[in-house]
Design a protein around this motif. Structure first.
Motif, PDB file in Angstrom:
ATOM      1  N   MET A 299       0.936  -1.234   0.002  1.00 21.91           N
ATOM      2  CA  MET A 299       0.127   0.112   0.056  1.00 21.91           C
ATOM      3  C   MET A 299       0.950   1.209   0.011  1.00 21.91           C
ATOM      4  N   GLY A 300       1.809   1.303   0.771  1.00 27.53           N
ATOM      5  CA  GLY A 300       2.832   2.548   0.886  1.00 27.53           C
ATOM      6  C   GLY A 300       3.728   2.824  -0.658  1.00 27.53           C
ATOM      7  N   ASN A 301       3.543   1.765  -1.198  1.00 25.89           N
ATOM      8  CA  ASN A 301       4.564   1.926  -2.633  1.00 25.89           C
ATOM      9  C   ASN A 301       3.464   2.319  -3.452  1.00 25.89           C
ATOM     10  N   GLU A 302       1.916   2.318  -3.380  1.00 28.50           N
ATOM     11  CA  GLU A 302       1.117   2.875  -4.306  1.00 28.50           C
ATOM     12  C   GLU A 302       0.658   4.136  -3.994  1.00 28.50           C
ATOM     13  N   VAL A 303       1.135   4.814  -2.885  1.00 29.95           N
ATOM     14  CA  VAL A 303       0.920   6.190  -2.728  1.00 29.95           C
ATOM     15  C   VAL A 303       1.460   7.302  -3.640  1.00 29.95           C
ATOM     16  N   LYS A 321       1.297   4.343  13.943  1.00 30.18           N
ATOM     17  CA  LYS A 321       0.573   4.005  15.064  1.00 30.18           C
ATOM     18  C   LYS A 321       0.956   2.214  14.858  1.00 30.18           C
ATOM     19  N   ALA A 322       1.047   1.878  13.687  1.00 31.63           N
ATOM     20  CA  ALA A 322       1.409   0.161  13.537  1.00 31.63           C
ATOM     21  C   ALA A 322       2.707  -0.186  13.711  1.00 31.63           C
ATOM     22  N   GLY A 323       3.455   0.945  13.717  1.00 32.39           N
ATOM     23  CA  GLY A 323       4.882   0.975  13.957  1.00 32.39           C
ATOM     24  C   GLY A 323       5.520   0.246  12.698  1.00 32.39           C
ATOM     25  N   VAL A 324       5.223   0.482  11.645  1.00 31.40           N
ATOM     26  CA  VAL A 324       5.768  -0.024  10.279  1.00 31.40           C
ATOM     27  C   VAL A 324       6.632   1.164   9.624  1.00 31.40           C
ATOM     28  N   ASN A 325       7.867   0.657   9.436  1.00 29.41           N
ATOM     29  CA  ASN A 325       8.717   1.586   8.685  1.00 29.41           C
ATOM     30  C   ASN A 325       8.534   1.673   7.088  1.00 29.41           C
ATOM     31  N   HIS A 326       8.343   2.629   6.800  1.00 28.52           N
ATOM     32  CA  HIS A 326       8.377   2.717   5.075  1.00 28.52           C
ATOM     33  C   HIS A 326       8.773   4.078   4.784  1.00 28.52           C
ATOM     34  N   PRO A 327      10.151   4.077   4.953  1.00 29.06           N
ATOM     35  CA  PRO A 327      10.735   5.579   4.487  1.00 29.06           C
ATOM     36  C   PRO A 327      10.346   6.240   2.940  1.00 29.06           C
ATOM     37  N   ARG A 328       9.953   5.391   2.021  1.00 25.06           N
ATOM     38  CA  ARG A 328       9.730   5.919   0.877  1.00 25.06           C
ATOM     39  C   ARG A 328       8.484   6.586   0.887  1.00 25.06           C
ATOM     40  N   LEU A 329       7.307   6.033   1.647  1.00 23.59           N
ATOM     41  CA  LEU A 329       6.113   6.782   1.784  1.00 23.59           C
ATOM     42  C   LEU A 329       6.465   8.040   2.378  1.00 23.59           C
ATOM     43  N   PHE A 330       7.058   8.064   3.700  1.00 24.47           N
ATOM     44  CA  PHE A 330       7.226   9.172   4.436  1.00 24.47           C
ATOM     45  C   PHE A 330       8.080  10.219   3.710  1.00 24.47           C
ATOM     46  N   GLU A 331       8.979   9.945   2.805  1.00 30.60           N
ATOM     47  CA  GLU A 331       9.763  10.874   2.271  1.00 30.60           C
ATOM     48  C   GLU A 331       8.871  11.347   1.016  1.00 30.60           C
ATOM     49  N   LYS A 332       7.901  10.714   0.448  1.00 29.88           N
ATOM     50  CA  LYS A 332       6.906  11.237  -0.632  1.00 29.88           C
ATOM     51  C   LYS A 332       5.942  12.316  -0.147  1.00 29.88           C
ATOM     52  N   VAL A 333       5.384  12.031   0.922  1.00 31.04           N
ATOM     53  CA  VAL A 333       4.706  12.804   1.748  1.00 31.04           C
ATOM     54  C   VAL A 333       4.952  14.081   2.213  1.00 31.04           C
ATOM     55  N   ALA A 334       6.283  13.999   2.621  1.00 24.26           N
ATOM     56  CA  ALA A 334       7.222  15.132   3.262  1.00 24.26           C
ATOM     57  C   ALA A 334       7.521  16.172   2.032  1.00 24.26           C
ATOM     58  N   ASN A 335       8.047  15.545   1.128  1.00 32.15           N
ATOM     59  CA  ASN A 335       8.294  16.498  -0.215  1.00 32.15           C
ATOM     60  C   ASN A 335       7.148  16.956  -0.544  1.00 32.15           C
ATOM     61  N   HIS A 336       5.962  16.470  -0.551  1.00 29.30           N
ATOM     62  CA  HIS A 336       4.719  16.893  -1.275  1.00 29.30           C
ATOM     63  C   HIS A 336       4.342  18.211  -0.585  1.00 29.30           C
ATOM     64  N   ILE A 337       4.386  18.132   0.699  1.00 32.27           N
ATOM     65  CA  ILE A 337       3.923  19.200   1.676  1.00 32.27           C
ATOM     66  C   ILE A 337       4.913  20.421   1.515  1.00 32.27           C
ATOM     67  N   VAL A 338       6.127  20.061   1.542  1.00 31.80           N
ATOM     68  CA  VAL A 338       7.314  21.191   1.270  1.00 31.80           C
ATOM     69  C   VAL A 338       7.103  22.025   0.160  1.00 31.80           C
TER      70      VAL A 338
END
Length: 408
Positions: A299-303, A321-338
């Motif tokens: 799912m994270g890869n599809e965002v 919350k689930a404690g799942v590490n997905h660096p690529r997802l967090f990077e995409k979201v952060a870059n979009h906001i910035v």
């Protein structure tokens, strides 16, 4: 022990769910069609004029003293007893729950799966309203209340008995609506002296300890698993969301559970999920504490869609919350906001949840934290929820970021 026989049901035989009267002395249940006395563990085949039924388990409504065998029928009948075709009823958003129930019961012989799913959807919406229209404004008398109870019982058994004919969309809509009703009643607690449709629905969908009626929702889960190969992305996410809403994970005989099966199917069709589907799916699994590694990775890869801030803020919140590490997802979201010109389209809760997620997951992104801090300072007056403020400040403190203006 005596075996009590029920009176003839007003349902057409195609609905085919056995209604039995429970013995007050603890006896068995008299099946109307087979005229046999059965108990809760019976697996006898029950015959009707339209189909064969297999009794799996019996659920009893303590408030009406009626019992239902949880089984599924093969088809619905839409032909009136006179032989003339009747159209299924249509339900208005302006109708009260009692009015909806009466309309459905008056047309029970032509209540198709689509109409049945629509009915439960309307009832769930009315129970979620805050303007009081879900109450019986006329103040029903004892006789009316008893009739209303019988009507709801009939509709409930008609629904469970016809699930075999439901499409994936109709099935998920019905389950989702029943879950919303259950969640609404649980939120209100176990109120003494409760009357009307709330009392009846509580008896059908909740156990005495205000937990979901596991017999009913496990049966609904089994019906879903039987058709899971037909489910589309939206149906899967709604199904997971429904069970997370009532915090119940039905287990299957082979040791797996409903969420395991949903995850396997979701991974197979991962490219069909849009941002909202992914958000709902991630929220559901995080809520029931099922951090399915393969599902979260897929799912994270599809965002790749960032139209609605609430969707991707909820998604990173669920991963954290689930404690799942997905660096690529967090990077995409952060870059979009910035890269976004301004954050006015972000509600305070979305900003707070996003920063909480990054801090909880220990993902450092200085430009993101700076961008959100500037927006929060400019819109400080909009942060009027103490929990949102606390989460936002906690996030910056946890990451060791001090912004004097933000903490003022």
């Amino acid at each position: 022990l005596p075996c009590w026989r029920s009176s003839r049901s007003s349902l057409p035989s195609a609905a085919a769910v056995t209604l039995a009267r429970r013995s007050k002395n603890g006896g068995g249940y008299q099946d109307f069609y087979s005229n046999k006395c059965v108990n809760k563990t019976s697996a006898a085949v029950i015959g009707s004029s339209h189909l064969q039924l297999w009794t799996r388990s019996i659920h009893c409504n303590d408030r009406t003293n009626n019992c239902y065998s949880l089984q599924s029928a093969a088809s619905f009948s839409t032909t009136h007893r006179t032989g003339r075709k009747k159209s299924p009823p249509r339900f208005s958003d302006d109708s009260t729950v009692d009015e909806l129930v009466q309309i459905a019961h008056d047309n029970l012989d032509v209540m198709t799966p689509m109409a049945t799913a629509a009915l439960w959807n309307k009832i769930s919406r009315q129970l979620s309203r805050r303007d009081g229209r879900f109450t019986n404004q006329r103040g029903a008398g004892k006789g009316d209340s008893q009739q209303n109870a019988r009507n709801i019982d009939d509709i409930f058994q008609h629904t469970l008995g016809g699930l075999g004919a439901f499409s994936m969309r109709e099935l998920t809509q019905t389950i989702f609506s029943m879950a919303k009703i259950t969640a609404a009643l649980r939120k209100q607690g176990n109120r003494r002296g409760e009357t009307g449709h709330k009392r009846i629905l509580r008896g059908l969908l909740l156990s005495k300890d205000i937990t979901p009626n596991e017999d009913v929702f496990r049966f609904l889960a089994g019906q879903s698993i039987d058709k899971l190969d037909q489910f589309e992305a939206r149906n899967l996410s709604n199904l997971a969301y429904a069970y997370a809403l009532i915090d119940y994970v039905p287990e299957i005989d082979d040791g797996s559970d409903l969420f395991d099966h949903i995850a396997m199917k979701a991974v197979d069709i991962k490219m069909e999920f849009n941002a909202q589907d992914i958000s709902n799916m991630a929220w559901a699994y995080a809520t029931v504490n099922k951090p399915h590694a393969v599902l979260f990775e897929a799912m994270g890869n599809e965002v790749n869609e960032f139209k609605h801030p609430q969707d991707f803020s909820n998604t990173v919140w669920a991963y954290a919350k689930a404690g799942v590490n997905h660096p690529r997802l967090f990077e995409k979201v952060a870059n979009h906001i910035v890269e976004t010109d301004n954050l006015n389209q972000f509600y305070p809760q979305a900003l707070s949840n996003t920063m909480w997620a990054f801090a909880t997951a220990q993902v450092s992104h200085p430009k993101l934290f700076q961008k959100v801090a500037e927006a929060a300072i400019q819109r400080k007056g909009e942060f009027n929820n103490s929990q949102q403020i606390a989460n936002l400040l906690w996030s910056y403190a946890t990451m060791g970021i001090t912004d004097t203006q933000l903490f003022l």
